[in-house]
Design a protein around this motif. Structure first.
Motif, PDB file in Angstrom:
ATOM      1  N   LYS A  49       0.780  -1.175  -0.051  1.00 18.57           N
ATOM      2  CA  LYS A  49       0.048   0.152   0.124  1.00 18.57           C
ATOM      3  C   LYS A  49       0.873   1.153  -0.091  1.00 18.57           C
ATOM      4  CE  LYS A  49      -4.076  -1.803   1.797  1.00 18.57           C
ATOM      5  NZ  LYS A  49      -4.921  -1.824   3.068  1.00 18.57           N
ATOM      6  N   ALA A  52       1.973   1.531  -3.391  1.00 14.58           N
ATOM      7  CA  ALA A  52       0.598   2.089  -4.215  1.00 14.58           C
ATOM      8  C   ALA A  52       0.291   3.609  -4.093  1.00 14.58           C
ATOM      9  CB  ALA A  52      -0.500   1.261  -3.734  1.00 14.58           C
ATOM     10  N   GLY A  53       1.083   4.125  -2.808  1.00 13.06           N
ATOM     11  CA  GLY A  53       0.637   5.560  -2.450  1.00 13.06           C
ATOM     12  C   GLY A  53      -0.488   5.802  -1.822  1.00 13.06           C
ATOM     13  N   LEU A  54      -0.909   4.821  -1.171  1.00 15.23           N
ATOM     14  CA  LEU A  54      -2.022   4.455  -0.375  1.00 15.23           C
ATOM     15  C   LEU A  54      -1.957   4.846   1.159  1.00 15.23           C
ATOM     16  CD1 LEU A  54      -4.154   1.343  -1.855  1.00 15.23           C
ATOM     17  CD2 LEU A  54      -4.779   3.862  -1.867  1.00 15.23           C
ATOM     18  N   ILE A  55      -0.574   4.684   1.642  1.00 11.23           N
ATOM     19  CA  ILE A  55      -0.171   4.976   2.865  1.00 11.23           C
ATOM     20  C   ILE A  55       1.206   5.693   2.675  1.00 11.23           C
ATOM     21  CG2 ILE A  55       0.732   3.820   5.135  1.00 11.23           C
ATOM     22  CD1 ILE A  55      -1.372   1.647   4.609  1.00 11.23           C
ATOM     23  N   ARG A  78      -1.175   7.657 -10.028  1.00  9.51           N
ATOM     24  CA  ARG A  78      -2.247   6.906 -10.388  1.00  9.51           C
ATOM     25  C   ARG A  78      -2.240   6.291 -11.782  1.00  9.51           C
ATOM     26  NH1 ARG A  78      -5.045  11.191  -7.502  1.00  9.51           N
ATOM     27  NH2 ARG A  78      -5.129  10.419  -5.412  1.00  9.51           N
ATOM     28  N   VAL A  81       0.420   3.013 -11.385  1.00  6.42           N
ATOM     29  CA  VAL A  81       0.478   2.089 -10.361  1.00  6.42           C
ATOM     30  C   VAL A  81      -0.920   1.341 -10.424  1.00  6.42           C
ATOM     31  CG1 VAL A  81       0.549   1.360  -7.863  1.00  6.42           C
ATOM     32  CG2 VAL A  81       1.918   3.192  -9.034  1.00  6.42           C
ATOM     33  N   TYR A  83      -3.381  -1.697  -8.308  1.00  5.20           N
ATOM     34  CA  TYR A  83      -3.302  -2.691  -7.165  1.00  5.20           C
ATOM     35  C   TYR A  83      -4.333  -3.524  -6.988  1.00  5.20           C
ATOM     36  CZ  TYR A  83      -3.839  -3.254  -2.019  1.00  5.20           C
ATOM     37  OH  TYR A  83      -3.896  -3.785  -0.803  1.00  5.20           O
TER      38      TYR A  83
ATOM     39  N   LEU B  90     -11.100   2.878  -1.215  1.00  7.11           N
ATOM     40  CA  LEU B  90      -9.499   2.393  -1.673  1.00  7.11           C
ATOM     41  C   LEU B  90      -9.277   2.344  -3.173  1.00  7.11           C
ATOM     42  CD1 LEU B  90      -7.020   1.078   0.131  1.00  7.11           C
ATOM     43  CD2 LEU B  90      -7.801  -0.979  -0.828  1.00  7.11           C
ATOM     44  N   ARG B  93      -9.410   6.114  -4.354  1.00  6.24           N
ATOM     45  CA  ARG B  93      -8.249   6.710  -4.318  1.00  6.24           C
ATOM     46  C   ARG B  93      -7.157   6.274  -4.977  1.00  6.24           C
ATOM     47  NH1 ARG B  93      -5.876   6.882   1.558  1.00  6.24           N
ATOM     48  NH2 ARG B  93      -4.268   7.812   0.640  1.00  6.24           N
ATOM     49  N   LEU B  94      -7.260   5.237  -5.588  1.00  8.26           N
ATOM     50  CA  LEU B  94      -6.295   4.488  -6.713  1.00  8.26           C
ATOM     51  C   LEU B  94      -6.566   5.217  -8.134  1.00  8.26           C
ATOM     52  CD1 LEU B  94      -6.303   0.801  -5.712  1.00  8.26           C
ATOM     53  CD2 LEU B  94      -4.133   2.289  -5.966  1.00  8.26           C
ATOM     54  N   THR B  95      -7.825   5.516  -8.259  1.00  6.40           N
ATOM     55  CA  THR B  95      -8.075   6.097  -9.560  1.00  6.40           C
ATOM     56  C   THR B  95      -8.501   7.526  -9.830  1.00  6.40           C
ATOM     57  OG1 THR B  95     -10.346   5.051  -9.001  1.00  6.40           O
ATOM     58  CG2 THR B  95      -8.931   3.741 -10.503  1.00  6.40           C
ATOM     59  N   TRP B 235      -6.972  13.602   0.700  1.00  4.50           N
ATOM     60  CA  TRP B 235      -7.007  12.724  -0.480  1.00  4.50           C
ATOM     61  C   TRP B 235      -5.640  12.129  -0.529  1.00  4.50           C
ATOM     62  CZ3 TRP B 235     -11.062   9.833  -1.127  1.00  4.50           C
ATOM     63  CH2 TRP B 235     -11.213   9.005  -2.407  1.00  4.50           C
ATOM     64  N   ASP B 237      -3.178  11.541   0.573  1.00  2.57           N
ATOM     65  CA  ASP B 237      -2.404  11.243   1.841  1.00  2.57           C
ATOM     66  C   ASP B 237      -1.174  10.414   1.585  1.00  2.57           C
ATOM     67  OD1 ASP B 237      -1.313  11.145   4.319  1.00  2.57           O
ATOM     68  OD2 ASP B 237      -3.260  10.152   5.335  1.00  2.57           O
TER      69      ASP B 237
ATOM     70  N   GLU D 136      -1.914   9.442  12.443  1.00  3.16           N
ATOM     71  CA  GLU D 136      -1.537  10.136  11.237  1.00  3.16           C
ATOM     72  C   GLU D 136      -2.732  10.504  10.860  1.00  3.16           C
ATOM     73  OE1 GLU D 136       1.041   9.037   7.900  1.00  3.16           O
ATOM     74  OE2 GLU D 136       2.161   8.821   9.495  1.00  3.16           O
TER      75      GLU D 136
END
Lengths: 234, 237, 51, 218
Positions: A49, A52-55, A78, A81, A83, B90, B93-95, B235, B237, D136
């Motif tokens: 993650k 993936a840039g999610l965390i 985006r 990547v 996922y 999730l 946020r990926l797209t 968003w 983050d 966080e």
């Protein structure tokens, strides 16, 4: 497909005082498949993650380079990547096809309805594309996750436990997906607990959770062991 | 800069998922209608109250915005809370880009609360018999611009509340102090539209209400801008 | 003017109490800082010794 | 050095308190002129509250936009706590004044309304923080809220006086003695704020270090 290079340097992550990941490093280029192994709770999913840039990582850097251009902006990332992981969920009121169409639209992918139908057929959901995702079984959901990740068609593919809840044919599908990504010249990171599935990777790195960098070793499974991180090198 | 195609996709997705379940729609509509009913019961009970026109108009203006505030707090928080609860955040946020997500959801929320206001406002005003000196055009302008401000602040606060574990009531708590300037102007403007402090006719009501409309419009602009900027940080983050 | 002095005395006493309280808290935090720093230094030393 | 500054701060606070009692003339035109002296505490408290609110918003923004440094979050949080405390003191001193001079402790006067909403913002801020587990996420969400609220409150300060009739004096001029005492007292209270903020940050830091220590021992 464009050439890609990913360099992960000494990534660590703490949630407050609780450290879940420490000192993971890795480097991979076009055509490579790297398996990320490690026990439950070792931070494999967190690591994926983060890539993936999610965390946001607590320490360390990730450098993504596509065609010699560094990807820094979140919006640019985006497009590079994709996922698929166990907590990736879809809108239960919408059909599989509507779900994929929506995500293709918000990503402004140049993809037609026929293309979306094809990607559903490719994961064996051809006949069920018009059913709302809410009635899907866990295996079907997993296939939809694979369709989602492959539809985005990115140079970097992140798969977290891709064979979860899948039948034999589904497991073959995962292997095919990875092979196709390799053939396109993309990079795949594959987090798995299954030693057999880890064999799909050219090499493996082990996430060792909170333990010190000194202990996080690197095991080569085979294939071209490029540069690797941590202390032990493949 | 903010792709129309992406915003359109998010907006349509919001409408489509809502239309298939109608949870927000039915709960907020019942909430609004129930509120009007209670207000009518209180003010038209036996013995009948002898309120003069300005008093009725003031009560109606206050009740209208109380109603819209709590109706909003019931329904507008779902936009982000659902994404987090079901884990669809999730994939989104990926797209999707921050601006597209926020604007799309904001537009859907604005449509919802505007729709409710279109039902609730005339109902409340006729139920309380407060529309004898109404200036419909000014009332429409005040309610519409107020609803846009409420939608903006509540869509943003909803994104914050979605992160918290105990969500009930939190949206109202967070958004009330931020919405206070809006309500001050909106209530004053509604009173003006209902004829308090004005004489009949279009010009005088608009003279009283012009300042309110300006405040409401600037509130809408500031809240949308601030929310967009801050949401971007959250968003990505 | 004269009747103000008792009130002033009370006010000054309250201020003295507030300042005294803050001062004590400050000192406590300082003591805590020193203790943690000492222990941190000890652990580091221990780690080096193991190596 | 720091100790000397603290002692000087204490002496100055004492001096200005003494001045408030001995140097200020009773305010004319009020029902209880001698009690009007409480403005020498009321206004500086409001001043310190505004400074603290500003600090909270600035560090909130810094946390959100500049790399999520936990120290920024701690600074923002502590400033918010202090802002709430100073807001509370402003409200209490204001209510005492209002009770004796205007006849009722609460009048929905514009400034009262503003401070009340400010208190509400901080209450909401702490409820929000309490509801989020991951530090966080907690920091970022709380920061976004405090900045958003911080952007909206000046609008409040502009809008509300236009609509609500005020009991606060707008045209009465304080004489030079009042000015000296109020500004001096404001400086003292802001100094106390800075001191408390410093203690709070040091405490948060040492708490973090202690946790790290525990982690390393484990």
């Amino acid at each position: 497909m464009s050439s890609i290079r990913i360099a992960v340097e000494n990534i660590g992550k703490s949630f407050g005082a609780r450290r879940v990941l420490r000192g993971i490093s890795l480097e991979a280029v076009s055509g490579e498949v790297v398996a990320v192994t490690g026990a439950n709770g070792s931070g494999k999913s967190t690591f994926l993650k983060i890539v993936a840039g999610l965390i946001r990582p607590s320490s360390g850097t990730i450098t993504l380079t596509v065609d010699d251009r560094e990807i820094a902006e979140p919006d640019a990332r985006r497009r590079v990547v994709s996922y698929a992981g166990p907590d990736l969920a879809f809108y239960p009121e919408l059909t599989a096809q509507e779900n994929l169409s929506f995500f293709a639209e918000v990503r402004t992918l140049p993809i037609t309805l026929a293309g979306i139908k094809n990607s559903l057929v490719a994961v064996g959901l051809g006949g069920r594309g018009d059913d709302p995702v809410g009635v899907y079984s866990s295996g079907m959901r997993q296939r939809l996750r694979l369709a989602f990740a492959t539809m985005l068609d990115t140079p970097l593919l992140l798969l977290d436990e891709p064979s979860l809840a899948l039948d034999k044919e589904g497991v073959r599908l995962v292997a095919q997906t990875i092979e196709r990504q390799r053939a396109k010249g993309g990079v795949t990171l594959l987090a798995t607990n299954d030693p057999e599935e880890a064999e799909l990777g050219d090499r493996a790195i082990t996430a060792n959770g909170a333990r010190s960098q000194t202990f996080s070793t690197l095991i080569a499974v085979g294939g071209p062991a490029l540069v690797s991180g941590g202390i032990g090198k493949g | 800069m903010w792709g129309v195609r992406e915003i359109h996709a998010v907006f349509l997705k919001e409408l489509r998922t809502e239309w298939r379940t109608k949870v927000a729609l039915s709960s907020t509509a019942l909430f609004a209608i129930g509120g009007v009913t209670l207000a009518a019961l209180a003010l038209r009970g036996n013995p009948p109250l002898a309120l003069d026109d300005p008093s009725r108009a003031s009560v109606a203006a206050g009740l209208l915005w109380i109603l819209l505030f709590f109706t909003g707090a019931t329904g507008l928080g779902r936009a982000f809370a659902l994404e987090e609860e079901r884990g669809t955040a999730l994939a989104l946020r990926l797209t999707a880009r921050a601006s597209a997500v926020w604007i799309g959801k904001f537009l859907a929320n604005a449509l919802l609360i505007l729709g409710l206001a279109i039902i609730a406002t005339p109902m409340l005003i006729t139920a309380l018999d407060a529309g004898r000196n109404v200036n419909a055009l000014l009332l429409t302008c005040v309610v519409a611009s107020g609803c846009i401000g409420i939608a903006a602040t509540m869509t943003f606060a909803g994104a914050l509340v979605a992160q918290a574990s105990a969500k009930s009531g939190l949206l109202a708590t967070l958004s009330l102090p931020a919405l206070a300037p809006l309500f001050v102007a909106a209530i004053h403007g509604t009173r003006a539209a209902l004829g308090v402090g004005t004489r009949l006719g279009i010009a005088p009501a608009f003279q009283t209400g012009m300042g309110d409309l300006q405040v409401l419009a600037s509130y809408a602009v500031i809240s949308v801008t601030a929310a967009l900027m801050l949401f971007d940080y959250l968003w990505n983050d | 003017m004269g009747e103000m002095f008792p009130l002033l005395a009370v006010a000054l006493l309250i201020w003295a109490g507030i300042f005294g309280f803050i001062f004590v808290v400050d000192r406590k935090v300082k003591a805590l800082e020193e203790r943690v720093n000492r222990e941190l230094a000890l652990t580091r030393k221990g780690e080096e010794a193991i190596r | 050095m720091a100790t000397i500054a603290k002692i000087v701060l204490g002496i100055l606070t004492g001096v200005f308190t003494a001045l408030a009692f001995l140097y200020l003339k009773p305010a004319e035109g009020f029902p209880r002129p001698e009690l009007a002296r409480i403005v020498a505490l009321h206004l500086p408290n409001a001043m310190a509250a505004i400074v603290a609110a500003f600090v909270a918003a600035i560090f909130g923004w810094k946390y959100l936009a500049r790399g999520r440094n936990p120290l920024d979050d701690a600074k923002s949080k502590i400033a918010a706590v202090l802002a709430a405390i100073f807001c509370g003191l402003t409200t209490v001193t204001g209510m005492v004044f209002a009770q004796y001079q205007w006849g009722a402790p609460w009048n929905w006067d514009p400034k009262q309304t503003c401070i009340f909403l400010l208190l509400l913002i901080y209450a909401a801020y702490f409820v929000l923080r309490a509801g989020i587990e991951d530090p966080e996420k907690k920091g970022a969400t709380a920061a976004a809220y405090i900045v958003f609220a911080g952007v909206m409150t000046p609008l409040l300060g502009y809008v509300i006086p236009k609509y609500l009739p005020s009991l606060h004096p707008t045209n009465t001029k304080f004489d030079a003695a009042y000015h000296t005492v109020i500004w001096g007292m404001s400086a003292c209270l802001i100094g106390i704020f800075a001191w408390l903020q410093n203690i709070g940050i040091r405490y948060e830091q040492v708490k973090g270090m202690a946790q790290q220590l525990e982690e390393e021992m484990a």
